[in-house]
Design an enzyme around this catalytic site. Structure first.
Site, PDB file in Angstrom:
ATOM      1  N   ASP A   5       0.957  -1.473   0.277  1.00  0.00           N
ATOM      2  CA  ASP A   5       0.271   0.188  -0.166  1.00  0.00           C
ATOM      3  C   ASP A   5       0.923   1.604   0.048  1.00  0.00           C
ATOM      4  O   ASP A   5       1.030   2.089  -0.908  1.00  0.00           O
ATOM      5  CB  ASP A   5      -1.026   0.069   1.633  1.00  0.00           C
ATOM      6  CG  ASP A   5       0.328   0.270   2.603  1.00  0.00           C
ATOM      7  OD1 ASP A   5       1.218  -0.322   2.749  1.00  0.00           O
ATOM      8  OD2 ASP A   5      -1.113   0.037   3.172  1.00  0.00           O
ATOM      9  N   ASP A  44       6.916   3.817   3.196  1.00  0.00           N
ATOM     10  CA  ASP A  44       7.483   4.812   4.335  1.00  0.00           C
ATOM     11  C   ASP A  44       8.738   4.665   4.502  1.00  0.00           C
ATOM     12  O   ASP A  44       9.767   5.315   3.829  1.00  0.00           O
ATOM     13  CB  ASP A  44       6.365   5.260   5.213  1.00  0.00           C
ATOM     14  CG  ASP A  44       6.043   6.115   6.469  1.00  0.00           C
ATOM     15  OD1 ASP A  44       6.188   7.023   5.443  1.00  0.00           O
ATOM     16  OD2 ASP A  44       6.503   5.745   7.370  1.00  0.00           O
TER      17      ASP A  44
HETATM   18  P1  IMP Z   1       7.475   1.422   6.371  1.00  0.00           P
HETATM   19  O1  IMP Z   1       8.427   0.300   6.174  1.00  0.00           O
HETATM   20  O2  IMP Z   1       8.510   2.457   7.463  1.00  0.00           O
HETATM   21  O3  IMP Z   1       8.269   1.472   5.124  1.00  0.00           O
HETATM   22  O4  IMP Z   1       6.347   1.603   6.581  1.00  0.00           O
HETATM   23  C1  IMP Z   1       5.725   0.698   5.879  1.00  0.00           C
HETATM   24  C2  IMP Z   1       4.396   0.017   6.319  1.00  0.00           C
HETATM   25  O5  IMP Z   1       3.807   0.906   7.324  1.00  0.00           O
HETATM   26  C3  IMP Z   1       2.876   0.765   5.589  1.00  0.00           C
HETATM   27  O6  IMP Z   1       3.121  -0.539   4.417  1.00  0.00           O
HETATM   28  C4  IMP Z   1       1.467   0.801   6.021  1.00  0.00           C
HETATM   29  O7  IMP Z   1       1.014  -0.819   6.260  1.00  0.00           O
HETATM   30  C5  IMP Z   1       2.388   1.365   7.143  1.00  0.00           C
HETATM   31  N1  IMP Z   1       2.517   2.791   7.401  1.00  0.00           N
HETATM   32  C6  IMP Z   1       3.251   3.604   6.843  1.00  0.00           C
HETATM   33  N2  IMP Z   1       2.451   4.669   6.200  1.00  0.00           N
HETATM   34  C7  IMP Z   1       1.535   4.956   6.660  1.00  0.00           C
HETATM   35  C8  IMP Z   1       0.723   5.811   7.086  1.00  0.00           C
HETATM   36  O8  IMP Z   1       1.085   7.119   6.050  1.00  0.00           O
HETATM   37  N3  IMP Z   1      -0.341   5.657   7.211  1.00  0.00           N
HETATM   38  C9  IMP Z   1      -0.776   4.220   6.845  1.00  0.00           C
HETATM   39  N4  IMP Z   1       0.253   3.334   7.542  1.00  0.00           N
HETATM   40  C10 IMP Z   1       1.201   3.261   6.918  1.00  0.00           C
HETATM   41 MG    MG Z   2       1.604  -2.053   4.526  1.00  0.00          MG
END
Ligand code: IMP
Ligand code: MG
Length: 179
Positions: free
Chosen positions: A103, A106
């Site tokens: 989805d 981040d």
């Molecule tokens: P990352 O490991 O920081 O890239 O985070 C990835 C996961 O965190 C994604 O698969 C989302 O499920 C969740 N996530 C990251 N940013 C958001 C946001 O703005 N809203 C909701 N879920 C988020």
């Molecule tokens: Mg996710």
């Protein structure tokens, strides 16, 4: 709806369902071209990607094997940095092409850890398709092969994305309004 309220916070409309559909159509068209005649394993990351994945899959016209994978890293509005792959993958990934459907990327830690895990399992050609990407938040950049749209470094919800398990039901995507 132009904005929604959740736990005393205001979220403003960022991407309408029509805009999301446009993005999904473009992503699917690129995937259909690149995977024509192939038969990849598609892994979609729960929970956030269930709605995106359901819409995207219906636009794909190549053969594939599909499975959901549960990976967690978030508590509230912050990434914890601790990545947990909670699904036991009972698939033989040796020499297989894998397409990950996510989805949002981040910090990038989830995708980086997951790609590493898949490589250890023998997958060879691992590609990532993400609906949303926050370039300003990135800390560990995985190779992102298919990006729906880049967004600002603000928390978003709707269209499957949640804030502590709430707000997933909206067909549009909303961004946290700064005071
Ligand atoms: P990352 O490991 O920081 O890239 O985070 C990835 C996961 O965190 C994604 O698969 C989302 O499920 C969740 N996530 C990251 N940013 C958001 C946001 O703005 N809203 C909701 N879920 C988020
Ligand atoms: Mg996710």
């Amino acid at each position: 709806m132009k904005q929604i309220e959740l736990n005393d916070q205001i979220f403003e409309l960022l991407l309408s369902s029509d805009k999301i559909n446009e993005i999904n159509t473009r992503l699917a068209s690129n995937l259909n071209t690149d995977y024509e005649g192939k038969d990849p394993i598609i892994l979609s990351v729960l929970d956030g990607s269930f709605m995106f994945c359901a819409d995207l899959l219906r636009k794909l016209d190549f053969q594939h094997l599909f499975k959901f994978v549960k990976i967690s890293s978030y508590t509230g509005m912050e990434s914890t940095g601790e990545i947990k792959i909670e699904t036991t993958l009972d698939l033989d990934l040796q020499g297989k092409e894998v397409l990950i459907i996510e989805d949002i990327v981040d910090t990038g830690r989830t995708m980086t850890a997951f790609v590493k895990y898949l490589k250890q399992k023998g997958a060879v050609d691992i590609k990532i398709c993400t609906l949303l990407f926050k370039p300003e938040a990135i800390q560990s950049k995985p190779n992102l092969d298919y990006i729906g749209i880049e967004i600002k470094n603000e928390f978003v919800l709707g269209y499957g994305l949640d804030w502590d398990y709430r707000g997933r039901q909206y067909p549009d995507i909303y961004q946290l309004k700064k005071p």
